[in-house]
Design a protein around this motif. Structure first.
Motif, PDB file in Angstrom:
ATOM      1  N   LYS A 115       0.832  -1.197   0.000  1.00  0.00           N
ATOM      2  CA  LYS A 115       0.000   0.000   0.000  1.00  0.00           C
ATOM      3  C   LYS A 115       0.873   1.255   0.000  1.00  0.00           C
ATOM      4  N   GLU A 116       1.901   1.237   0.815  1.00  0.00           N
ATOM      5  CA  GLU A 116       2.797   2.382   0.914  1.00  0.00           C
ATOM      6  C   GLU A 116       3.567   2.604  -0.387  1.00  0.00           C
ATOM      7  N   GLU A 176       1.217   4.156  -3.054  1.00  0.00           N
ATOM      8  CA  GLU A 176       0.609   5.448  -2.713  1.00  0.00           C
ATOM      9  C   GLU A 176       1.075   6.593  -3.615  1.00  0.00           C
ATOM     10  N   PRO A 177       2.387   6.740  -3.895  1.00  0.00           N
ATOM     11  CA  PRO A 177       2.821   7.844  -4.765  1.00  0.00           C
ATOM     12  C   PRO A 177       2.199   7.773  -6.149  1.00  0.00           C
ATOM     13  N   LEU A 212      -0.658   6.532  -7.017  1.00  0.00           N
ATOM     14  CA  LEU A 212      -2.105   6.745  -7.007  1.00  0.00           C
ATOM     15  C   LEU A 212      -2.506   8.094  -6.418  1.00  0.00           C
ATOM     16  N   SER A 213      -1.535   8.834  -5.894  1.00  0.00           N
ATOM     17  CA  SER A 213      -1.866  10.128  -5.276  1.00  0.00           C
ATOM     18  C   SER A 213      -0.996  11.264  -5.810  1.00  0.00           C
ATOM     19  N   SER A 263      -3.530  11.552  -9.920  1.00  0.00           N
ATOM     20  CA  SER A 263      -4.146  10.965  -8.731  1.00  0.00           C
ATOM     21  C   SER A 263      -5.477  10.303  -9.061  1.00  0.00           C
ATOM     22  N   VAL A 293      -8.113   9.000  -6.481  1.00  0.00           N
ATOM     23  CA  VAL A 293      -8.482   8.804  -5.082  1.00  0.00           C
ATOM     24  C   VAL A 293      -9.326   7.551  -4.911  1.00  0.00           C
ATOM     25  N   TYR A 349      -7.160   4.472  -5.097  1.00  0.00           N
ATOM     26  CA  TYR A 349      -6.312   4.300  -3.915  1.00  0.00           C
ATOM     27  C   TYR A 349      -7.128   3.820  -2.714  1.00  0.00           C
ATOM     28  N   VAL A 350      -8.317   4.416  -2.519  1.00  0.00           N
ATOM     29  CA  VAL A 350      -9.166   4.029  -1.384  1.00  0.00           C
ATOM     30  C   VAL A 350      -9.595   2.567  -1.518  1.00  0.00           C
ATOM     31  N   ALA A 358      -6.527   0.350  -0.954  1.00  0.00           N
ATOM     32  CA  ALA A 358      -6.165   0.344   0.461  1.00  0.00           C
ATOM     33  C   ALA A 358      -7.111  -0.552   1.251  1.00  0.00           C
TER      34      ALA A 358
END
Length: 284
Positions: free
Chosen positions: A101-102, A105-106, A108-109, A113, A115, A118-119, A122
């Motif tokens: 996930k970490e 993150e870059p 997907l954000s 991006s 959101v 990513y949600v 996650a």
């Protein structure tokens, strides 16, 4: 339909970044394990998991408990069980999932991006992480239970003291579970050795209460049903006083203060004759 669009976006991202993302994931997980697992081994585990995850997302599903993620769960189960056996903590085990996930993150954000993606991703990894912890916990419980059984076996030895005489030296508290082990091992030893005399030594039992006494009586009765006579030794003064105070009746069960006294009694009952000779003055 929204889930399918999100899974398509994630599949594309994971497929394009494939080897690089998997390598970064392996590096991060290897570092969290303190070098106790080789980089090559972690890489092998996670590469397989990564491939299965991409394939599951390619099906259009984001349900971690669904059929599409069956292979992912199977791989996570094996990984969790391995980590539990290796002595890793729940956190060290779960990081194998959460680290991904970490890493994503870059992507997907950032500038492009997404959101929603990513949600959703996650949430998916959170579910897979919880599954990992569940498997880890069950495995640890199984290991602890197996170790407890092994310790119980080790703490309840049955030894052959003489031809026809076996001894069961007890140490620690005698509960129902341990009583069953004592019975089984002693009865089996009576059969294996052809013994008719058994000595249960409770010198190492810290206290005797009504429950412990009942357990001892059951063991003696079981031995008698096998045609063997039981003697209980190790009745220290404090334990004798407790037994009297509690009104516990051992009936016709033979009790002795020491193991030596019990062995002497058992040998006599077995027909072994012996005599004590006093040392002569001057060594003659």
């Amino acid at each position: 339909m929204a889930d399918e669009n999100v899974s398509d976006r994630l599949t594309g991202l994971l497929s394009v970044g494939g080897e690089d993302l998997a390598a970064v994931w392996a590096d991060k997980v290897t570092g969290s394990l303190g070098g106790r697992v080789s980089r090559a081994e972690v890489q092998s585990e996670l590469q397989e998991l990564y491939t299965a995850l991409v394939a599951a997302l390619g099906s259009g599903s984001l349900d971690a408990r669904g059929e599409a993620f069956g292979e992912v769960r199977a791989l996570l189960m094996e990984l969790s069980r391995t980590r539990a056996r290796q002595g890793f903590s729940p956190t060290e085990t779960a990081v194998s999932v959460f680290a991904l996930k970490e890493i994503l993150e870059p992507a997907l954000s950032g500038e492009n991006s997404d959101v929603q993606a990513y949600v959703k991703f996650a949430s998916l990894l959170d579910s897979l992480g919880l599954f990992t912890i569940e498997v880890y916990t069950r495995t640890r419980e199984e290991l602890i239970s197996a170790q407890a059984e092994q310790l119980m076996e080790l703490s309840t030895p049955v030894v052959k003291l003489w031809d026809g005489v076996i001894g069961v030296p007890l140490v620690g508290t005698l509960d129902s579970a341990r009583t069953m082990v004592v019975m089984e091992k002693m009865l089996q030893a009576l059969i294996d050795t052809g013994s008719e005399q058994a000595i249960i030594d409770i010198t190492g039992v810290p206290a005797v209460d009504t429950e412990v006494a009942q357990h001892l009586l059951k063991t003696v009765v079981a031995a008698r049903l096998m045609g063997a006579e039981c003697t209980i030794s190790g009745i220290r003064p404090q334990i004798a006083q407790t037994i009297v105070a509690l009104g516990i009746d051992f009936g016709d069960i033979v009790t002795k203060a020491t193991l030596a006294d019990a062995l002497r009694h058992a040998l006599r009952r077995s027909g072994v004759s012996f005599s004590r000779t006093a040392p002569q003055a001057g060594g003659r």
